[in-house]
Design a protein around this motif. Sequence first.
Motif, PDB file in Angstrom:
ATOM      1  N   THR A 129       0.821  -1.143   0.133  1.00 48.96           N
ATOM      2  CA  THR A 129      -0.004   0.004   0.151  1.00 48.96           C
ATOM      3  C   THR A 129       0.862   1.045  -0.053  1.00 48.96           C
ATOM      4  OG1 THR A 129      -0.172   0.000   2.411  1.00 48.96           O
ATOM      5  CG2 THR A 129      -2.161  -1.393   1.347  1.00 48.96           C
ATOM      6  N   ARG A 155      -1.126  -2.047  -4.538  1.00 45.53           N
ATOM      7  CA  ARG A 155      -2.111  -0.822  -4.523  1.00 45.53           C
ATOM      8  C   ARG A 155      -1.252   0.682  -4.197  1.00 45.53           C
ATOM      9  NH1 ARG A 155      -7.052  -2.708  -0.395  1.00 45.53           N
ATOM     10  NH2 ARG A 155      -7.296  -4.857  -1.353  1.00 45.53           N
ATOM     11  N   THR A 180      -2.346  -8.883  -8.684  1.00 50.68           N
ATOM     12  CA  THR A 180      -3.125  -7.695  -9.122  1.00 50.68           C
ATOM     13  C   THR A 180      -3.024  -6.497  -8.609  1.00 50.68           C
ATOM     14  OG1 THR A 180      -4.790  -8.023  -7.366  1.00 50.68           O
ATOM     15  CG2 THR A 180      -5.087  -9.624  -9.322  1.00 50.68           C
ATOM     16  N   ASP A 182      -4.741  -2.530  -8.132  1.00 49.22           N
ATOM     17  CA  ASP A 182      -6.213  -2.094  -8.207  1.00 49.22           C
ATOM     18  C   ASP A 182      -6.620  -0.714  -8.685  1.00 49.22           C
ATOM     19  OD1 ASP A 182      -4.546  -0.283  -6.691  1.00 49.22           O
ATOM     20  OD2 ASP A 182      -6.147   0.276  -5.158  1.00 49.22           O
ATOM     21  N   SER A 183      -5.740  -0.365  -9.360  1.00 52.81           N
ATOM     22  CA  SER A 183      -5.875   0.863 -10.383  1.00 52.81           C
ATOM     23  C   SER A 183      -4.852   1.073 -11.166  1.00 52.81           C
ATOM     24  CB  SER A 183      -6.011   2.101  -9.372  1.00 52.81           C
ATOM     25  OG  SER A 183      -4.573   2.672  -8.962  1.00 52.81           O
ATOM     26  N   ALA A 184      -5.083   2.031 -12.480  1.00 56.60           N
ATOM     27  CA  ALA A 184      -4.123   2.072 -13.428  1.00 56.60           C
ATOM     28  C   ALA A 184      -2.917   2.886 -12.716  1.00 56.60           C
ATOM     29  CB  ALA A 184      -4.614   2.638 -14.494  1.00 56.60           C
ATOM     30  N   ALA A 185      -3.119   3.795 -11.751  1.00 55.73           N
ATOM     31  CA  ALA A 185      -2.090   4.775 -11.286  1.00 55.73           C
ATOM     32  C   ALA A 185      -1.041   3.874 -10.426  1.00 55.73           C
ATOM     33  CB  ALA A 185      -2.567   5.657 -10.508  1.00 55.73           C
ATOM     34  N   HIS A 186      -1.537   2.802  -9.811  1.00 53.60           N
ATOM     35  CA  HIS A 186      -0.641   2.094  -9.068  1.00 53.60           C
ATOM     36  C   HIS A 186       0.111   0.901  -9.644  1.00 53.60           C
ATOM     37  CE1 HIS A 186      -3.622   2.985  -5.381  1.00 53.60           C
ATOM     38  NE2 HIS A 186      -2.937   3.983  -5.681  1.00 53.60           N
ATOM     39  N   ASN A 188       1.791   2.137 -12.464  1.00 53.80           N
ATOM     40  CA  ASN A 188       2.785   2.995 -12.959  1.00 53.80           C
ATOM     41  C   ASN A 188       4.283   2.512 -12.301  1.00 53.80           C
ATOM     42  OD1 ASN A 188       1.160   4.204 -14.185  1.00 53.80           O
ATOM     43  ND2 ASN A 188       1.091   6.104 -13.010  1.00 53.80           N
ATOM     44  N   VAL A 212      -4.381  -3.526 -14.643  1.00 55.62           N
ATOM     45  CA  VAL A 212      -5.487  -2.597 -15.057  1.00 55.62           C
ATOM     46  C   VAL A 212      -5.225  -1.370 -15.418  1.00 55.62           C
ATOM     47  CG1 VAL A 212      -6.936  -3.669 -13.158  1.00 55.62           C
ATOM     48  CG2 VAL A 212      -5.345  -1.806 -12.482  1.00 55.62           C
ATOM     49  N   GLY A 214      -1.751   1.350 -16.722  1.00 56.60           N
ATOM     50  CA  GLY A 214      -0.633   1.790 -15.825  1.00 56.60           C
ATOM     51  C   GLY A 214       0.557   2.126 -16.931  1.00 56.60           C
ATOM     52  N   THR A 239      -9.480  -3.453 -18.027  1.00 55.74           N
ATOM     53  CA  THR A 239     -10.013  -2.213 -17.627  1.00 55.74           C
ATOM     54  C   THR A 239      -9.348  -1.123 -18.442  1.00 55.74           C
ATOM     55  OG1 THR A 239     -10.126  -2.721 -15.543  1.00 55.74           O
ATOM     56  CG2 THR A 239     -10.388  -0.742 -15.678  1.00 55.74           C
TER      57      THR A 239
END
Length: 310
Positions: A129, A155, A180, A182-186, A188, A212, A214, A239
């Motif tokens: 995180t 994440r 996995t 959780d978001s495209a930004a994560h 990167n 997802v 990135g 995504t």
Amino acid sequence: MWETYNFQGGVGAFGNSILPAPSNMVSIGNVFFVGNLSTVPSSSVAGVDDPAYGTSPNRPFKTINYAIGKCTANNGDIIYVLPGHTETIKAAGGITCNVAGVSIIGLGTGSLRPTITLSTATTATFLVTAANVFVQNMYFDSTGIDAIATAFDVRAAGFTLDTCEHYFAKTSYVTLIGMTLDSAAHANNLAINNCYIHGDAVANCTNWLQLVGGDSIKFTNNYARGNFTTSLGVINNITAAVTQICVSNNILENNTASATKVVVLLTGSTGVLVNNRCGIGSGAAPFTADACHWAGNWSAAAVATNGTLV
């Protein structure tokens, strides 16, 4: 024999000692040791999660989580995990990397590498995180219980997994997805380098890396093999399209009967797929990547056959 130093003392000009760090860089951050077994030569002291411990290999902390909690964000701190160390993740976030810029480095080779086992609950995860976490030379085994949903739950951006091993499937015990985000930004600056990722001949492993979206993602010099979904393979993009992905110098196998893919990216994803060696069960198009450059990739559609340039 281990030398017993308090690494928070050290060179007065920096306030800390200078130690080798990942990629032969130099760190002036805090250094901690973790070891829950008596694996240190001449020492009978097992690790203890107490502030009086952790600064010497002869007095290590017991758990990685406790050591992470003693780190300072973005300070170049390093956690050395001693040879023979073992931990079991029994729930979501059983190990949680929640301090930015921390490096977790396993010591030892072969079976002496630190071992992290995921078991007990299918929701067990190694959770990240905080940004720019670096994990090196660790052995991860997620076959402790059948149908672990995902071993690595990332994440935060800038996560690196380097020179690690992940055993994700044996007999009927599988990890459905290895990692996995959780978001495209994560996603990167995600980097998976020099790793051995493997599962036995078991069906129902969806894929190992699920992206997802990135930007600036690197998957290089890995050996990844398993029985994945026939149309997905090792890497699957959902995504949002990825940008500037680099998949290079890997051995990628999808050993499910009639498997056709090892890498599947969404339409419009950009980057390069170069110098990979692929094994599938059917066809001659192991990649779905319509906006990426391909060069020097070979693929074999059956065992005991020469591959062809794709």
